[in-house]
Write an enzyme that holds these catalytic residues in place. Structure first.
Site, mmCIF file in Angstrom:
data_model
loop_
_atom_site.group_PDB
_atom_site.id
_atom_site.type_symbol
_atom_site.label_atom_id
_atom_site.label_comp_id
_atom_site.label_asym_id
_atom_site.label_seq_id
_atom_site.Cartn_x
_atom_site.Cartn_y
_atom_site.Cartn_z
ATOM 1 N N PRO A 66 7.348 14.585 9.520
ATOM 2 C CG PRO A 66 6.777 13.264 11.354
ATOM 3 C CD PRO A 66 7.372 14.593 10.989
ATOM 4 C CG HIS A 67 5.353 13.667 4.650
ATOM 5 N ND1 HIS A 67 6.468 14.386 5.022
ATOM 6 C CD2 HIS A 67 5.624 13.161 3.439
ATOM 7 C CE1 HIS A 67 7.370 14.320 4.062
ATOM 8 N NE2 HIS A 67 6.892 13.578 3.083
ATOM 9 N N GLY A 68 2.794 10.698 5.679
ATOM 10 C CA GLY A 68 2.517 9.427 5.019
ATOM 11 C C GLY A 68 1.176 9.458 4.326
#
Lengths: 150, 455
Positions: A66-68
């Site tokens: 996951p990444h943001g």
């Protein structure tokens, strides 16, 4: 930039208590907040969840990335968690996830550093021995040593 | 030694593209098989396969969920699977690829055959890049043209703020995007995402410097190859590599294309237009029929480019001096290319694709409205054959209009002008001139156009 520069001991979890996808993301985000990388927890978590909405970051082999990118992030950083029990991530191969790499990137980050991190990680995760080493790592320091090999 | 090639790509272009690449490389290394893997992801196209490598490869593995320009591999054995298979089953894919029989018989003249193949290959890809621009431009031509035509119903000179005026504004906005989109998507087709920006800007500049759609085609190819060259040859220290796709390539490609468009293409265009204008002025007093033919051909040669603009400006300029003949010739010649295309699709439907036949119907309305741009999608798709056909038909229309002594008092309007009393002198002869020009255009189009089956 080297990947291991992004890892902070506060945001490495061996293990992390398993739960839903969102619960795991929230716990790891809290670790990034503790290390000082994330300043606005909620804003960052929303960015990560929005990305998951587009399509799952479960890339197969029991791994999710996951990444943001968010204004709630002060500096680019990485969190790693080995889950106490496999969790559902709607992955590419429908297999549950047992390891999570989560990436935080500041909003105003010029460049595609986070893309490069993701690309390097994705390539590395194909290698069985790399995954195995992470699964077997006994200490936080060992995880940092392994990630250094990227 | 059998050499393999592979291409990996996925919609988001982040993880899976690179995982599949790594997976294939790893498996190939274990099997001791040389492989080169092209990745088409968020970082653009990396490790691109050259025509030479493709020609020499034993087989090609495509592990992709998006378009990877497969036409490049025409004639080679190709294994096509979703990107997930590239990640999960690299070994199987490599075994399958090795087991493929080379499709081209490798006899003695193989060397020559190979170079020929390569030439048609590059020809096809130029056509493909061009068509990518044309097909993305088409909706703008259709919508913009029809809306402008619609606005004519409310009068040819709608007052500012009226509904007709707003329709005209919308139509012109769509038409204004036509050349930028044409250039942008030609460039996109060549260089991927990073090609779009310089292509759009180059196309916009072509409009501004009066380069029209031919200038747009030049801008598109220029931008595509500039962007592609920068992606490939711009080498930076690792620490700055991240700046490349977000900052350096956009900045440099737009700047290079922009400067080339203005200084290398723009200035000569201006000289050309000035030269043409003075040439037309010296001709004005000579032979009216020849002037009509020249003006007509100029209208059709670039449909919005320097020749077209010069002819149109020349004719509107003469209106002020109460010379109405050239204006009539120019409008007739501007109506015949789209009308001729429509007639050509009606006369020989088999020569056109279904899409082209539909576009032909729209072209008829645009032609009647003196929106020459209706023919651009056809002209741009096959300039070397279509433009001569348009020029001949328009030249005939212009010459006849002058020969019949037709005069036109309004600078635009197409068929809508016919309804205005006293706007046209010798109106029936005018209709005849346009009809003959249309028929000639259609016959030339069908004569020059290659049959679909052959192409």
């Amino acid at each position: 930039m080297n990947i291991h520069d992004l890892l902070n001991k506060d945001s490495i979890f061996l293990p992390l208590e398993s739960g839903s996808r969102e619960e795991i993301i929230r716990k790891m985000a809290a670790g990034l907040q503790a290390s000082g990388a994330v300043t606005d927890l909620e804003q960052y978590v929303q960015a990560v969840l929005a990305r998951e909405q587009q399509s799952s970051t479960g890339i197969g082999f029991g791994v999710a990335i996951p990444h943001g990118k968010s204004a709630g992030v002060a500096k680019a950083s990485l969190s790693f968690a080995r889950l106490s029990a496999p969790a559902d991530w709607e992955s590419l191969d429908d297999e549950p996830v047992s390891m999570v790499f989560m990436i935080a990137v500041p909003e105003e980050n010029v460049g595609n550093e986070h893309l490069k991190i993701l690309v390097a990680l994705s390539r590395k995760l194909i290698h069985e021995e790399f995954r195995q080493q992470l699964l077997n790592a006994k200490s936080v320091d060992e995880v940092i040593e392994i990630v250094k090999s990227i | 030694m059998k050499k393999l090639l592979a291409v990996t790509a996925c919609p988001t272009g982040i993880a899976h593209t690179y995982m599949a690449a790594e997976s294939l490389q790893k498996s190939a290394a274990e099997k001791n098989v040389p492989i080169k893997v092209e990745t088409r992801g968020a970082m653009g196209v990396e490790n691109e396969l050259s025509p030479q490598e493709i020609a020499e490869a034993h087989a090609i593995i495509i592990a992709a969920d998006t378009d990877v320009l497969e036409e490049r591999f025409a004639g080679k054995p190709v294994i096509k699977v979703p990107v997930a298979h590239g990640i999960k089953r690299p070994g199987e894919l490599i075994d399958q690829a090795l087991a493929k029989q080379p499709s081209a018989p490798s006899a003695a003249p193989a060397g020559r055959a190979k170079t020929e193949e390569k030439e048609t290959g590059s020809g096809n890809s130029i056509y493909k890049n061009l068509m990518n621009g044309v097909s993305n431009m088409l909706p703008l031509v259709v919508a913009g043209g029809l809306i402008i035509a619609l606005s004519f119903i409310f009068g040819l000179k709608p007052a500012e703020g009226t509904f007709g005026f707003q329709l005209l504004t919308i139509g012109k906005a769509a038409m204004g995007l036509m050349v930028p989109i044409l250039a942008g998507f030609i460039s996109f087709s060549i260089a991927g995402k990073l090609g779009l920006a310089p292509g759009l800007v180059g196309g916009m500049l072509s409009t501004q410097i009066g380069g029209g759609f031919l200038g747009g085609i030049i801008a598109g190819f220029l931008a595509g190859y500039v962007a592609k060259g920068l992606i490939k040859y711009l080498k930076l220290p690792k620490i700055m590599e991240g700046l490349k796709p977000v900052l350096l390539i956009p900045l440099l490609s737009v700047l290079i294309v922009g400067l080339l468009m203005i200084y290398v293409i723009g200035d000569p265009l201006k000289w050309l237009m000035d030269g043409l204008t003075s040439w037309l002025l010296t001709m004005g007093s000579a032979n009216a029929i020849i002037l009509g033919a020249v003006l007509g051909a100029m209208m059709a040669i670039d449909m919005g480019g320097p020749f077209n603009k010069t002819a149109y400006t020349f004719a509107t300029g003469l209106l002020a001096s109460s010379l109405f003949g050239p204006m009539a010739a120019v409008m007739a010649a501007g109506m015949t290319p789209p009308l001729g295309i429509w007639l050509a699709t009606v006369l020989a439907p088999k020569k056109f694709t279904k899409e082209e036949r539909e576009a032909g119907k729209v072209a008829s309305v645009l032609g009647l409205s003196f929106i020459t741009e209706g023919a651009i999608p056809f002209g741009a798709a096959d300039p070397l054959r279509m433009i001569p056909a348009f020029m001949i038909g328009s030249g005939v229309a212009g010459a006849l209009s002058m020969a019949f002594g037709v005069g036109l008092h309004a600078p635009h309007g197409g068929i809508f002008v016919l309804a205005i009393p006293n706007a046209i002198d010798n109106i029936l002869w005018y209709v005849l001139a346009i009809a003959v020009g249309t028929i000639v255009t259609a016959l030339c189009v069908n004569l020059f156009k290659r049959n679909k089956a052959v192409a």
